[in-house]
Design an enzyme around this catalytic site. Structure first.
Site, PDB file in Angstrom:
ATOM      1  N   ILE A   1      -6.776  -5.032   7.321  1.00  8.91           N
ATOM      2  CA  ILE A   1      -6.340  -6.147   6.470  1.00  8.91           C
ATOM      3  C   ILE A   1      -6.987  -6.126   5.096  1.00  8.91           C
ATOM      4  O   ILE A   1      -6.582  -6.882   4.219  1.00  8.91           O
ATOM      5  CB  ILE A   1      -6.579  -7.502   7.163  1.00  8.91           C
ATOM      6  CG1 ILE A   1      -8.066  -7.702   7.483  1.00  8.91           C
ATOM      7  CG2 ILE A   1      -5.744  -7.595   8.436  1.00  8.91           C
ATOM      8  CD1 ILE A   1      -8.365  -9.071   8.075  1.00  8.91           C
TER       9      ILE A   1
ATOM     10  N   ASN B   1     -10.805  -2.725  -5.892  1.00 12.55           N
ATOM     11  CA  ASN B   1     -10.043  -1.707  -6.607  1.00 12.55           C
ATOM     12  C   ASN B   1     -10.675  -1.284  -7.930  1.00 12.55           C
ATOM     13  O   ASN B   1     -10.274  -0.270  -8.523  1.00 12.55           O
ATOM     14  CB  ASN B   1      -8.616  -2.183  -6.868  1.00 12.55           C
ATOM     15  CG  ASN B   1      -7.741  -2.174  -5.630  1.00 12.55           C
ATOM     16  OD1 ASN B   1      -6.761  -2.908  -5.537  1.00 12.55           O
ATOM     17  ND2 ASN B   1      -8.105  -1.355  -4.634  1.00 12.55           N
TER      18      ASN B   1
ATOM     19  N   ASP C   1       0.836  -1.201   0.000  1.00  9.99           N
ATOM     20  CA  ASP C   1       0.000   0.000   0.000  1.00  9.99           C
ATOM     21  C   ASP C   1       0.869   1.248   0.000  1.00  9.99           C
ATOM     22  O   ASP C   1       1.967   1.245   0.556  1.00  9.99           O
ATOM     23  CB  ASP C   1      -0.904  -0.025   1.247  1.00  9.99           C
ATOM     24  CG  ASP C   1      -2.050   0.966   1.151  1.00  9.99           C
ATOM     25  OD1 ASP C   1      -2.364   1.416   0.033  1.00  9.99           O
ATOM     26  OD2 ASP C   1      -2.623   1.292   2.201  1.00  9.99           O
TER      27      ASP C   1
END
Length: 246
Positions: free
Chosen positions: A199, A72, A24
């Site tokens: 998570i 996403n 990330d």
């Protein structure tokens, strides 16, 4: 359901055998430099090579990286299209390098929403590296933990309905055989970069007893040295798996 032979353990008995990483911070890394988000994703892809190549030195046999989640797709069309192009280019560019370094590649996630060219490259990378016996690199692409368990439950229910499995046979040992990761050991250590402490729907079933590390470093700045320090920290942890240390 096709059952593949289980991979034999390699490497030392200490340290994490399987490390999973939520990569990330690419977009924020780029924006901090006045660049578009895709610039950060390209920098992050280059970082993957360094971390994969360091695994044999650190005794990490399995590395799973979270490349693109089922959520996403909510990003802008420009960013999604750029990421899909990056995945195609990365696989084409890295395939022979991974083969030379004896890295076996697998992909997990729902492939059916991906385009034909990308799916073909994924199949090719898995086939080309199938006989490699070094690091096992698993790329989670269009992956979500809930989606994975849902797909597994559907396959399991189908086998029960067709009489291949009885309802009484469904247990904690049965279900994992229907997961995308059925030939992989559960992760020992899950790392998330960029300072976020969640998570994000990643390996929900498999990480039930994993150790977690949430670090502030953005993924393009995640170096081999940082990776090594986290692995050393893992060695000091007392993993009891619900038991009590004598």
């Amino acid at each position: 359901m096709t059952i593949l032979p289980e991979i034999k353990p390699q490497g030392p008995d200490t340290g994490p055998r399987h490390v999973a990483i939520i990569m990330d911070g690419n977009g924020r890394w780029a924006q901090a430099r006045g660049r578009p988000r895709l610039y950060g994703h390209h920098a992050g892809a280059r970082r993957v090579r360094e971390i994969v190549s360091s695994c044999p030195e650190f005794g990490v046999e399995y590395l799973t990286i979270f490349a693109f989640s089922t959520e996403n797709w909510k990003r802008t069309q420009t960013e999604v299209a750029g990421l899909m192009n990056l995945f195609r280019r990365y696989i084409m560019k890295e395939m022979q390098e991974l083969l030379r370094n004896n890295v076996r590649v697998r992909f997990i996630g729902d492939r059916f929403r991906l385009d034909d060219k990308l799916r073909g490259l994924m199949d090719q990378a898995e086939d080309v590296t199938r006989e490699c016996t070094g690091t096992n690199l698993t790329v989670a692409l269009n992956y979500g933990g809930r989606d994975e368990v849902t797909r597994a439950a559907k396959r399991l229910a189908r086998d029960v309905a067709e009489g291949h499995l009885g309802p009484e046979d469904v247990n904690e040992e049965t279900l994992p055989k229907y997961l995308d990761t059925y030939v992989l050991p559960d992760p020992d250590l899950v790392i998330r970069t960029s300072g976020e402490a969640r998570i994000s729907n990643f390996l929900l079933w498999q990480s039930a007893y994993a150790e977690y590390e949430f670090i502030d470093t953005l993924w393009p700045d995640f170096t081999k040295d940082i990776f090594g320090d986290l692995l050393k920290g893992f060695d000091a942890r007392d993993r009891r798996f619900g038991a009590v240390t004598a």
